[in-house]
Design a protein around this motif. Structure first.
Motif, PDB file in Angstrom:
ATOM      1  N   ARG A  85     -35.266 -29.638  39.604  1.00  0.00           N
ATOM      2  CA  ARG A  85     -34.729 -30.997  39.801  1.00  0.00           C
ATOM      3  C   ARG A  85     -35.185 -31.926  38.689  1.00  0.00           C
ATOM      4  O   ARG A  85     -35.350 -33.129  38.899  1.00  0.00           O
ATOM      5  N   GLU A  86     -35.390 -31.368  37.489  1.00  0.00           N
ATOM      6  CA  GLU A  86     -35.855 -32.182  36.369  1.00  0.00           C
ATOM      7  C   GLU A  86     -35.502 -31.516  35.054  1.00  0.00           C
ATOM      8  O   GLU A  86     -35.210 -30.325  35.001  1.00  0.00           O
ATOM      9  N   THR A  88     -37.160 -31.662  31.002  1.00  0.00           N
ATOM     10  CA  THR A  88     -38.233 -32.173  30.158  1.00  0.00           C
ATOM     11  C   THR A  88     -37.769 -32.135  28.714  1.00  0.00           C
ATOM     12  O   THR A  88     -37.427 -31.068  28.199  1.00  0.00           O
ATOM     13  N   THR A  97     -40.351 -36.319  30.930  1.00  0.00           N
ATOM     14  CA  THR A  97     -39.797 -35.574  32.054  1.00  0.00           C
ATOM     15  C   THR A  97     -38.916 -36.514  32.851  1.00  0.00           C
ATOM     16  O   THR A  97     -39.350 -37.582  33.271  1.00  0.00           O
ATOM     17  N   ASP A  99     -36.721 -36.985  36.155  1.00  0.00           N
ATOM     18  CA  ASP A  99     -36.432 -36.503  37.502  1.00  0.00           C
ATOM     19  C   ASP A  99     -34.955 -36.718  37.787  1.00  0.00           C
ATOM     20  O   ASP A  99     -34.412 -37.796  37.537  1.00  0.00           O
ATOM     21  N   LEU A 100     -34.311 -35.684  38.329  1.00  0.00           N
ATOM     22  CA  LEU A 100     -32.880 -35.743  38.623  1.00  0.00           C
ATOM     23  C   LEU A 100     -32.673 -35.740  40.131  1.00  0.00           C
ATOM     24  O   LEU A 100     -33.519 -35.272  40.886  1.00  0.00           O
ATOM     25  N   GLU A 101     -31.537 -36.252  40.559  1.00  0.00           N
ATOM     26  CA  GLU A 101     -31.239 -36.353  41.979  1.00  0.00           C
ATOM     27  C   GLU A 101     -30.494 -35.137  42.507  1.00  0.00           C
ATOM     28  O   GLU A 101     -30.073 -35.116  43.651  1.00  0.00           O
ATOM     29  N   ASP A 103     -30.146 -30.563  42.379  1.00  0.00           N
ATOM     30  CA  ASP A 103     -30.718 -29.291  41.968  1.00  0.00           C
ATOM     31  C   ASP A 103     -29.970 -28.795  40.740  1.00  0.00           C
ATOM     32  O   ASP A 103     -28.742 -28.895  40.661  1.00  0.00           O
TER      33      ASP A 103
END
Length: 129
Positions: A85-86, A88, A97, A99-101, A103
């Protein structure tokens, strides 16, 4: 009524396409362009503040992918690593890094650098190309 700011861009693209398709047309003179198509308006995340020493980037979420764009200095070492869910980003000595909302499918995701622009395509898990 004021003109849409994109009118000039569309007029230029129409002119270029007309010249390309005309008999004896000129070769295209577009160096780089990214068009992100999808249903509805994309979700935009605010860019990082300029006084931060991290990497300035923009995130746009589409139906099948999350797109990250950043300007990078010429000849900088660039890499992107995909987590569940990220993503980098590494540009030179700086690491960020994001963070994504959603998968992410790390194997279906990719990145490229062209003309000082880092384009990262994070394919959402369960979505096919």
């Amino acid at each position: 009524m004021p003109n849409n700011p994109y009118d000039e861009i569309f007029k230029s693209l129409a002119k270029i396409l007309g010249e390309m398709t005309a008999e004896g047309g000129e070769p295209p003179r577009i160096i780089g362009c990214t068009i992100i198509a999808g249903g509805g308006a994309p979700h935009r995340e605010e860019e990082m503040p300029e006084d931060d020493d991290g990497i300035d980037y923009e995130v746009v979420e589409g139906e099948d992918c999350v797109y990250v764009t950043a300007e990078v200095p010429p000849e900088a070492e660039v890499a992107a690593e995909f987590g569940p869910r990220e993503v980098t980003l590494t540009v030179g000595d700086a690491t960020e890094t994001i963070d994504l909302e959603a998968d992410i499918d790390g194997e279906g995701s990719s990145y490229s650098v062209n003309n000082g622009i880092l384009d990262v395509v994070c394919r959402k898990a369960g979505k096919t190309a």
